[in-house]
Motif scaffolding. Structure first.
Motif, mmCIF file in Angstrom:
data_model
loop_
_atom_site.group_PDB
_atom_site.id
_atom_site.type_symbol
_atom_site.label_atom_id
_atom_site.label_comp_id
_atom_site.label_asym_id
_atom_site.label_seq_id
_atom_site.Cartn_x
_atom_site.Cartn_y
_atom_site.Cartn_z
ATOM 1 N N ILE A 303 0.680 -1.159 0.092
ATOM 2 C CA ILE A 303 0.083 -0.084 0.065
ATOM 3 C C ILE A 303 0.952 1.194 0.101
ATOM 4 C CG2 ILE A 303 -0.257 0.037 2.463
ATOM 5 C CD1 ILE A 303 -2.951 1.080 2.189
ATOM 6 N N ILE A 304 0.567 2.288 -0.521
ATOM 7 C CA ILE A 304 1.311 3.610 -0.710
ATOM 8 C C ILE A 304 0.665 4.619 0.018
ATOM 9 C CG2 ILE A 304 2.239 5.242 -2.314
ATOM 10 C CD1 ILE A 304 2.061 3.314 -4.478
ATOM 11 N N PHE A 305 1.430 5.579 1.167
ATOM 12 C CA PHE A 305 1.115 6.694 1.590
ATOM 13 C C PHE A 305 1.648 7.788 1.218
ATOM 14 C CE2 PHE A 305 -0.109 3.157 4.460
ATOM 15 C CZ PHE A 305 -1.252 3.450 5.039
ATOM 16 N N ASN A 306 0.827 9.005 0.858
ATOM 17 C CA ASN A 306 1.629 10.132 0.544
ATOM 18 C C ASN A 306 0.851 11.291 1.106
ATOM 19 O OD1 ASN A 306 -0.549 11.317 -1.235
ATOM 20 N ND2 ASN A 306 -0.343 9.632 -2.370
ATOM 21 N N ALA A 307 1.288 12.446 0.625
ATOM 22 C CA ALA A 307 0.860 13.573 1.279
ATOM 23 C C ALA A 307 0.618 14.945 0.350
ATOM 24 C CB ALA A 307 1.625 14.262 2.579
ATOM 25 N N HIS A 308 0.943 16.281 0.582
ATOM 26 C CA HIS A 308 0.989 17.292 -0.132
ATOM 27 C C HIS A 308 -0.227 17.916 -0.595
ATOM 28 C CE1 HIS A 308 3.377 20.129 -2.503
ATOM 29 N NE2 HIS A 308 2.552 19.941 -3.561
ATOM 30 N N SER A 309 -1.400 17.027 -0.779
ATOM 31 C CA SER A 309 -2.361 17.726 -1.240
ATOM 32 C C SER A 309 -3.309 18.402 -0.278
ATOM 33 C CB SER A 309 -3.415 16.569 -1.849
ATOM 34 O OG SER A 309 -3.999 15.763 -0.877
ATOM 35 N N GLY A 310 -2.981 17.992 1.036
ATOM 36 C CA GLY A 310 -3.827 18.590 2.320
ATOM 37 C C GLY A 310 -5.152 17.814 2.718
ATOM 38 N N SER A 311 -5.576 16.993 1.927
ATOM 39 C CA SER A 311 -6.978 16.269 2.419
ATOM 40 C C SER A 311 -6.716 14.974 2.008
ATOM 41 C CB SER A 311 -7.888 16.903 1.370
ATOM 42 O OG SER A 311 -7.656 16.658 -0.009
ATOM 43 N N PHE A 312 -7.824 14.055 2.524
ATOM 44 C CA PHE A 312 -7.725 12.761 2.541
ATOM 45 C C PHE A 312 -8.515 12.015 1.433
ATOM 46 C CE2 PHE A 312 -7.929 8.479 4.060
ATOM 47 C CZ PHE A 312 -9.185 7.872 4.038
ATOM 48 N N SER A 313 -7.755 11.148 0.744
ATOM 49 C CA SER A 313 -8.536 10.409 -0.256
ATOM 50 C C SER A 313 -7.710 8.993 -0.422
ATOM 51 C CB SER A 313 -8.401 11.225 -1.534
ATOM 52 O OG SER A 313 -7.090 11.264 -2.148
ATOM 53 N N VAL A 314 -8.558 8.149 -1.186
ATOM 54 C CA VAL A 314 -7.813 6.847 -1.294
ATOM 55 C C VAL A 314 -7.880 6.628 -2.927
ATOM 56 C CG1 VAL A 314 -7.809 4.440 -0.992
ATOM 57 C CG2 VAL A 314 -8.526 6.144 0.865
ATOM 58 N N PHE A 315 -6.803 6.327 -3.441
ATOM 59 C CA PHE A 315 -6.769 5.930 -5.091
ATOM 60 C C PHE A 315 -6.356 4.536 -5.236
ATOM 61 C CE2 PHE A 315 -4.939 5.827 -9.078
ATOM 62 C CZ PHE A 315 -5.967 6.787 -9.925
ATOM 63 N N VAL A 316 -6.972 3.829 -6.187
ATOM 64 C CA VAL A 316 -6.871 2.583 -6.646
ATOM 65 C C VAL A 316 -6.280 2.752 -8.087
ATOM 66 C CG1 VAL A 316 -7.740 0.096 -7.041
ATOM 67 C CG2 VAL A 316 -8.749 1.681 -5.378
ATOM 68 N N HIS A 317 -4.933 2.352 -8.112
ATOM 69 C CA HIS A 317 -4.256 2.113 -9.287
ATOM 70 C C HIS A 317 -4.867 0.959 -10.126
ATOM 71 C CE1 HIS A 317 -1.270 5.448 -8.839
ATOM 72 N NE2 HIS A 317 -1.434 5.128 -7.569
ATOM 73 N N ALA A 318 -4.348 0.978 -11.727
ATOM 74 C CA ALA A 318 -4.947 -0.091 -12.285
ATOM 75 C C ALA A 318 -4.513 -1.628 -11.875
ATOM 76 C CB ALA A 318 -4.300 -0.019 -13.682
ATOM 77 N N ASP A 319 -3.511 -1.722 -11.211
ATOM 78 C CA ASP A 319 -2.989 -3.191 -10.938
ATOM 79 C C ASP A 319 -3.664 -3.379 -9.506
ATOM 80 O OD1 ASP A 319 -1.361 -1.365 -8.946
ATOM 81 O OD2 ASP A 319 0.604 -2.461 -9.347
ATOM 82 N N GLY A 320 -4.330 -2.715 -8.735
ATOM 83 C CA GLY A 320 -5.002 -2.954 -7.423
ATOM 84 C C GLY A 320 -4.163 -2.058 -6.280
ATOM 85 N N THR A 321 -2.998 -1.400 -6.602
ATOM 86 C CA THR A 321 -2.186 -0.763 -5.541
ATOM 87 C C THR A 321 -3.131 0.378 -5.065
ATOM 88 O OG1 THR A 321 -0.309 -1.234 -6.670
ATOM 89 C CG2 THR A 321 -0.236 0.389 -4.855
ATOM 90 N N ARG A 322 -3.417 0.227 -3.571
ATOM 91 C CA ARG A 322 -4.138 1.417 -3.078
ATOM 92 C C ARG A 322 -3.103 2.492 -2.715
ATOM 93 N NH1 ARG A 322 -9.335 1.303 -1.483
ATOM 94 N NH2 ARG A 322 -10.495 -0.274 -2.076
ATOM 95 N N GLU A 323 -3.305 3.786 -3.170
ATOM 96 C CA GLU A 323 -2.737 4.941 -2.728
ATOM 97 C C GLU A 323 -3.338 5.855 -1.739
ATOM 98 O OE1 GLU A 323 -0.044 8.349 -4.655
ATOM 99 O OE2 GLU A 323 -1.169 7.027 -5.793
ATOM 100 N N VAL A 324 -2.987 6.176 -0.505
ATOM 101 C CA VAL A 324 -3.709 6.904 0.441
ATOM 102 C C VAL A 324 -2.853 8.199 0.621
ATOM 103 C CG1 VAL A 324 -4.628 6.994 2.903
ATOM 104 C CG2 VAL A 324 -4.372 4.793 1.719
ATOM 105 N N THR A 325 -4.016 9.353 0.513
ATOM 106 C CA THR A 325 -3.206 10.627 0.702
ATOM 107 C C THR A 325 -3.841 10.911 2.067
ATOM 108 O OG1 THR A 325 -3.365 11.110 -1.593
ATOM 109 C CG2 THR A 325 -3.447 12.802 -0.251
ATOM 110 N N VAL A 326 -2.772 11.472 2.707
ATOM 111 C CA VAL A 326 -2.740 12.006 4.191
ATOM 112 C C VAL A 326 -3.044 13.415 4.420
ATOM 113 C CG1 VAL A 326 -1.981 11.895 6.485
ATOM 114 C CG2 VAL A 326 -1.489 10.023 5.166
#
Length: 382
Positions: A303-326
């Motif tokens: 799973i991937i965790f990132n930041a920078h945007s300032g708001s919470f979201s969860v993105f699912v890439h084409a291969d199923g990898t979940r990317e969580v924005t903190v």
């Protein structure tokens, strides 16, 4: 000298202030409370964009914002009981413009905010406000800053295991800079991690087939095509989000708790697709497409965790990898400050809870109201 006619009034005011601060500093996390720790589970508190100023902090920062933020952390840690804290970049508001002494003062300011909880395992990722942008990013500058952060190498990357969960943090700022020498160092880190993961998988396969004595190794394993399954790699920590390719879809939870396998493809009806999904990320600064593909292919993140945007979201890439924005845990950016609690269990799933904190103007209004009531109580008691 003036005295209180009713000695109970000061005690009531102190009790009211303590109750008020506890109420203000309690995070709002909707959904069911987190389950009790299971054996081998790991709970991480993911925060981002603290924007601290260290020795350059103003009077209001030192005596108001830091005090309230310390209450936020203490109450959140007491209630949610994380095993570690991860800062996903921009711990400093002006780190790229600071001297080494000022950078150290930022770390000390954060330790002061954490107070007794500064002993928790801590990992800090570098952000653009920490080390600068492509125009002024230098390897020697990154090395100077990284040596003061736990677990980072000279390129600003790190890898560590805790409670049987593997983490890899990458200097995402350098990956934005196509001609910067530091970028090649980051790619070498990914190559090394890829080799380490594949070697470990082959070692386990050999052990399952033939049995291994303690101390055996397979140092002669050659580089081979990456045949790892998606989600079999480490947890990846970044400051910037990955690139979003055409045709990929995203899901933005409207609740604070979601329990999903690390790499399950959610039903398409639960996601926003096409233009709606892309518009959400159009305004974000994201990693280039080639760096994104490299991370997804070489590391196969759990799973991937990132930041920078300032708001919470969860993105699912084409291969199923979940990317969580903190979300940002500061009042210096727009939006509601908050953090994410990620619980990694031994069954291969991750529980995400996004918790929100009070806005600054709410806190100010409540304190002002308390001061007014205190003044009235003093007047009435006399």
């Amino acid at each position: 000298m003036a005295t209180w006619p009713n000695p109970a009034v000061p005690l009531l005011l102190v009790a009211a202030l303590l109750a008020l601060e506890d109420w203000l500093s309690t995070p709002s996390c909707s959904g069911a409370p987190p389950a009790a720790h299971g054996s081998g589970d790991l709970r991480a508190m993911m925060v981002a964009d603290l924007m601290l100023l260290g020795s350059d902090a103003s009077f209001a920062d030192r005596h108001f914002r830091d005090h309230v933020m310390s209450k936020f952390f203490a109450n959140s840690i007491q209630r949610l009981k994380p095993d570690m804290i991860v800062v996903l970049g921009d711990i400093s508001a002006r780190g790229s413009e600071s001297t080494e002494a000022k950078w150290i003062s930022v770390i000390q300011q954060f330790e002061g905010i954490l107070g007794p909880y500064s002993t928790l395992p801590l990992h800090i990722v570098l952000g653009d406000k920490d080390v600068g942008t492509c125009a002024n990013l230098e390897g020697k500058f990154v090395r100077r800053w990284a040596k003061h952060l736990p677990g980072l190498d000279s390129s600003g990357c790190g890898s560590f295991d805790i409670s049987n969960v593997s983490f890899v943090s990458l200097n995402a700022v350098a990956l934005l800079c196509s001609n910067n020498a530091l970028r090649f160092s980051i790619e070498k880190v990914m190559e090394r991690e890829n080799y380490h993961i594949q070697r470990e998988r082959v070692y386990k396969a050999e052990c399952n087939s033939f049995g291994c004595e303690k101390g055996e190794n397979f140092a002669d394993i050659s580089w081979r095509q990456n045949n790892m399954e998606s989600g079999s790699g480490p947890v990846v920590l970044l400051h910037f989000p990955l690139h979003k390719f055409d045709g990929e879809v995203t899901g933005v939870p409207t609740f604070s708790e979601v329990v999903v396998p690390d790499h399950s493809l959610a039903d398409s009806s639960s996601k926003l697709s096409g233009a709606n999904g892309r518009r959400l990320y159009d305004h974000l600064q994201t990693l280039p497409a080639n760096s994104t593909q490299y991370i997804l292919q070489a590391l196969k993140p759990r799973i991937i965790f990132n930041a920078h945007s300032g708001s919470f979201s969860v993105f699912v890439h084409a291969d199923g990898t979940r990317e969580v924005t903190v979300p940002a845990m500061t009042w210096k950016t727009r939006g509601v400050p908050g953090f994410v609690i990620a619980t990694f269990d031994t069954k291969g799933s991750v529980t995400l809870r996004c918790c929100c904190l009070a806005r600054e103007w709410h806190v100010i209004v409540v304190y002002l109201a308390f001061l007014c009531l205190t003044a009235l109580a003093i007047r009435w008691s006399h």
